[in-house]
Design a protein around this motif. Sequence first.
Motif, PDB file in Angstrom:
ATOM      1  N   ALA A 115       0.921   8.465  -0.278  1.00 39.97           N
ATOM      2  CA  ALA A 115       2.122   7.751  -0.725  1.00 39.97           C
ATOM      3  C   ALA A 115       3.328   8.647  -0.489  1.00 39.97           C
ATOM      4  N   SER A 116       4.368   8.089   0.109  1.00 40.15           N
ATOM      5  CA  SER A 116       5.594   8.861   0.319  1.00 40.15           C
ATOM      6  C   SER A 116       6.639   8.446  -0.706  1.00 40.15           C
ATOM      7  N   ASP A 117       7.284   9.461  -1.297  1.00 38.67           N
ATOM      8  CA  ASP A 117       8.395   9.198  -2.228  1.00 38.67           C
ATOM      9  C   ASP A 117       9.722   9.172  -1.468  1.00 38.67           C
ATOM     10  N   THR A 118       9.675   8.874  -0.174  1.00 40.15           N
ATOM     11  CA  THR A 118      10.924   8.843   0.587  1.00 40.15           C
ATOM     12  C   THR A 118      11.955   7.937  -0.081  1.00 40.15           C
ATOM     13  N   SER A 119      13.230   8.377  -0.012  1.00 33.81           N
ATOM     14  CA  SER A 119      14.316   7.571  -0.577  1.00 33.81           C
ATOM     15  C   SER A 119      14.649   6.377   0.307  1.00 33.81           C
ATOM     16  N   GLY A 120      14.207   6.416   1.571  1.00 37.29           N
ATOM     17  CA  GLY A 120      14.582   5.272   2.391  1.00 37.29           C
ATOM     18  C   GLY A 120      14.208   5.344   3.858  1.00 37.29           C
ATOM     19  N   ILE A 121      13.432   6.382   4.268  1.00 38.24           N
ATOM     20  CA  ILE A 121      12.952   6.388   5.652  1.00 38.24           C
ATOM     21  C   ILE A 121      11.904   5.277   5.756  1.00 38.24           C
ATOM     22  N   PRO A 122      12.029   4.371   6.741  1.00 38.31           N
ATOM     23  CA  PRO A 122      11.036   3.290   6.808  1.00 38.31           C
ATOM     24  C   PRO A 122       9.608   3.848   6.849  1.00 38.31           C
ATOM     25  N   VAL A 137       1.661   4.392   2.276  1.00 40.57           N
ATOM     26  CA  VAL A 137       2.480   3.411   1.558  1.00 40.57           C
ATOM     27  C   VAL A 137       3.688   4.132   0.955  1.00 40.57           C
ATOM     28  N   GLY A 138       4.783   3.414   0.786  1.00 36.52           N
ATOM     29  CA  GLY A 138       5.941   3.982   0.082  1.00 36.52           C
ATOM     30  C   GLY A 138       5.725   3.842  -1.422  1.00 36.52           C
ATOM     31  N   MET A 139       5.988   4.937  -2.143  1.00 31.87           N
ATOM     32  CA  MET A 139       5.927   4.908  -3.614  1.00 31.87           C
ATOM     33  C   MET A 139       7.193   5.608  -4.059  1.00 31.87           C
ATOM     34  N   HIS A 140       8.259   4.832  -4.191  1.00 27.69           N
ATOM     35  CA  HIS A 140       9.580   5.427  -4.420  1.00 27.69           C
ATOM     36  C   HIS A 140       9.919   5.471  -5.910  1.00 27.69           C
ATOM     37  N   PRO A 144      15.393  10.763 -13.123  1.00 30.05           N
ATOM     38  CA  PRO A 144      14.233  11.621 -13.331  1.00 30.05           C
ATOM     39  C   PRO A 144      12.936  10.803 -13.414  1.00 30.05           C
ATOM     40  N   PRO A 145      11.936  11.161 -12.599  1.00 27.00           N
ATOM     41  CA  PRO A 145      10.786  10.272 -12.405  1.00 27.00           C
ATOM     42  C   PRO A 145       9.889  10.105 -13.620  1.00 27.00           C
ATOM     43  N   HIS A 146       9.974  11.037 -14.577  1.00 30.51           N
ATOM     44  CA  HIS A 146       9.136  10.889 -15.778  1.00 30.51           C
ATOM     45  C   HIS A 146       9.804   9.972 -16.802  1.00 30.51           C
ATOM     46  N   ILE A 147      11.049   9.540 -16.524  1.00 21.89           N
ATOM     47  CA  ILE A 147      11.745   8.693 -17.515  1.00 21.89           C
ATOM     48  C   ILE A 147      12.040   7.299 -16.970  1.00 21.89           C
ATOM     49  N   ILE A 148      12.380   7.208 -15.682  1.00 20.95           N
ATOM     50  CA  ILE A 148      12.748   5.890 -15.131  1.00 20.95           C
ATOM     51  C   ILE A 148      11.458   5.111 -14.863  1.00 20.95           C
ATOM     52  N   PRO A 149      11.288   3.947 -15.503  1.00 14.52           N
ATOM     53  CA  PRO A 149       9.974   3.277 -15.433  1.00 14.52           C
ATOM     54  C   PRO A 149       9.721   2.434 -14.185  1.00 14.52           C
ATOM     55  N   MET A 150      10.743   2.207 -13.359  1.00 13.40           N
ATOM     56  CA  MET A 150      10.569   1.339 -12.188  1.00 13.40           C
ATOM     57  C   MET A 150      10.178   2.182 -10.963  1.00 13.40           C
ATOM     58  N   ILE A 151       9.167   1.729 -10.236  1.00 15.16           N
ATOM     59  CA  ILE A 151       8.749   2.405  -9.005  1.00 15.16           C
ATOM     60  C   ILE A 151       8.641   1.359  -7.892  1.00 15.16           C
ATOM     61  N   GLU A 152       9.374   1.590  -6.789  1.00 20.17           N
ATOM     62  CA  GLU A 152       9.271   0.664  -5.654  1.00 20.17           C
ATOM     63  C   GLU A 152       7.993   0.968  -4.868  1.00 20.17           C
ATOM     64  N   GLU A 157       4.520  -1.496   8.509  1.00 16.87           N
ATOM     65  CA  GLU A 157       3.892  -2.549   9.340  1.00 16.87           C
ATOM     66  C   GLU A 157       2.373  -2.446   9.338  1.00 16.87           C
ATOM     67  N   LYS A 158       1.847  -1.209   9.207  1.00 16.94           N
ATOM     68  CA  LYS A 158       0.394  -1.039   9.312  1.00 16.94           C
ATOM     69  C   LYS A 158      -0.285  -0.768   7.974  1.00 16.94           C
ATOM     70  N   THR A 159       0.440  -0.855   6.877  1.00 22.22           N
ATOM     71  CA  THR A 159      -0.178  -0.579   5.567  1.00 22.22           C
ATOM     72  C   THR A 159      -1.153  -1.700   5.204  1.00 22.22           C
ATOM     73  N   ALA A 160      -2.359  -1.327   4.789  1.00 21.41           N
ATOM     74  CA  ALA A 160      -3.341  -2.344   4.380  1.00 21.41           C
ATOM     75  C   ALA A 160      -2.943  -2.930   3.020  1.00 21.41           C
ATOM     76  N   PRO A 161      -3.144  -4.232   2.822  1.00 21.43           N
ATOM     77  CA  PRO A 161      -2.850  -4.831   1.504  1.00 21.43           C
ATOM     78  C   PRO A 161      -3.579  -4.087   0.380  1.00 21.43           C
ATOM     79  N   ALA A 162      -4.789  -3.572   0.660  1.00 20.60           N
ATOM     80  CA  ALA A 162      -5.541  -2.853  -0.390  1.00 20.60           C
ATOM     81  C   ALA A 162      -4.823  -1.567  -0.801  1.00 20.60           C
ATOM     82  N   THR A 163      -4.077  -0.967   0.137  1.00 19.46           N
ATOM     83  CA  THR A 163      -3.337   0.262  -0.179  1.00 19.46           C
ATOM     84  C   THR A 163      -2.174  -0.062  -1.123  1.00 19.46           C
TER      85      THR A 163
END
Length: 313
Positions: A115-122, A137-140, A144-152, A157-163
């Motif tokens: 999982a990449s925490d990229t801010s916006g590289i496709p 997969v992107g996991m953005h 501060p990541p321990h406080i903000i509850p939303m994760i994108e 194009e090639k990520t499996a739905p299971a991922t």
Amino acid sequence: MPDGTLTVAVIGLGTMGPGIIATLARGGMPVRAHDLSPAAVERARAAVPQAAAVLDRLGVAPPTTGEGAVSFHDDLAGAVAGAGLVIENVPEKVEVKAAVYRALDPLLPAGTIVASDTSGIPITTLQGFLSHPERLVGMHWSNPPHIIPMIEVIAGEKTAPATVAFITDLVRSLKLLPVVVKKDVPGFVENRILYALLREAIDLVDQGVIDEEGLDTCVSWGIGYKLSVVGPMRLLDMAGLDIYQSVAGFLNADLSARRDVAGYVTERTRAGKLGIKSGEGIFPYTPDQIAALQAERARRLVAVRRILEGRDG
Ligand SMILES: NC(=O)C1=CN([C@@H]2O[C@H](COP(=O)(O)OP(=O)(O)OC[C@H]3O[C@@H](n4cnc5c(N)ncnc54)[C@H](O)[C@@H]3O)[C@@H](O)[C@H]2O)C=CC1
Ligand SMILES: Cc1ncc(C(=O)O)c(C(=O)O)c1O
């Protein structure tokens, strides 16, 4: 389906790494951490327990099996050994991420999700550097990541739905909020909106319409305060679409549409003024002021989150 026995490797321990590690460990997962920089590792060793203390104040409890152990590893191979998930958190430069993925590729046990925490590289761009792109997969997270509850969560194009399902299940198991982004556009959703706001904010200060303090007060106590309760789509309904139609009719054409990065920022980054990480950015900071700013941000975010979740007040 992730459970408490999932081992996670976190690669890159700068601004984002420690809060992510604390969150995963609190969720019961063993976390194996790695950074190229010994100084970053030392800072992370101190920052992980600080983030865990904030999780205490948020009332985040470990599972009955207990908190996961956090270990630090000098080499990438040692960090990813036995990991079912690798979270990449290295700087937002394609060439840096590419080097990490190429080094990771032969080390990954079969089936390991990346999982990449990229801010916006496709994510599709990053998939070119792995021989199993279906597992990336992107996991953005948001800072501060321990406080903000939303994760994108973003599929390339090639990520499996299971991922995608693996990461959304993991986020839900941490009692956080996954938001699945439907198209792999640069910046995804959160940063397209944040950077539209930041472009206009910088332009207003640069043009002398308002000073930096005034800008922060206007946004924090105006739209920022409001948007934490009512999102933009419902805000439009509550204001009236006819109002938006009228205002946008003359205002949209006047908003900043610049395509490059404003000199206001470029001059500072060239001078090494990067913000709190270098002691000066837009404002100067002493070490005491940095500690106080971070503590106050955590205190206020914890208080607001508890109220918004209906737990206080
Ligand atoms: N700073 C923020 O507010 C947010 C950043 N992100 C994204 O998260 C990622 C990391 O960002 P930050 O933590 O802010 O960066 P940072 O620059 O604070 O930390 C990156 C860390 O990666 C390490 N590193 C560099 N090359 C490495 C390699 N080959 N192997 C292992 N470690 C290596 C560096 O030594 C550094 O400690 C970026 O993609 C960024 O865009 C996502 C959400 C918010
Ligand atoms: C300036 C800036 N850029 C990127 C991000 C991100 O979410 O990737 C953030 C953040 O607050 O998380 C940010 O502030």
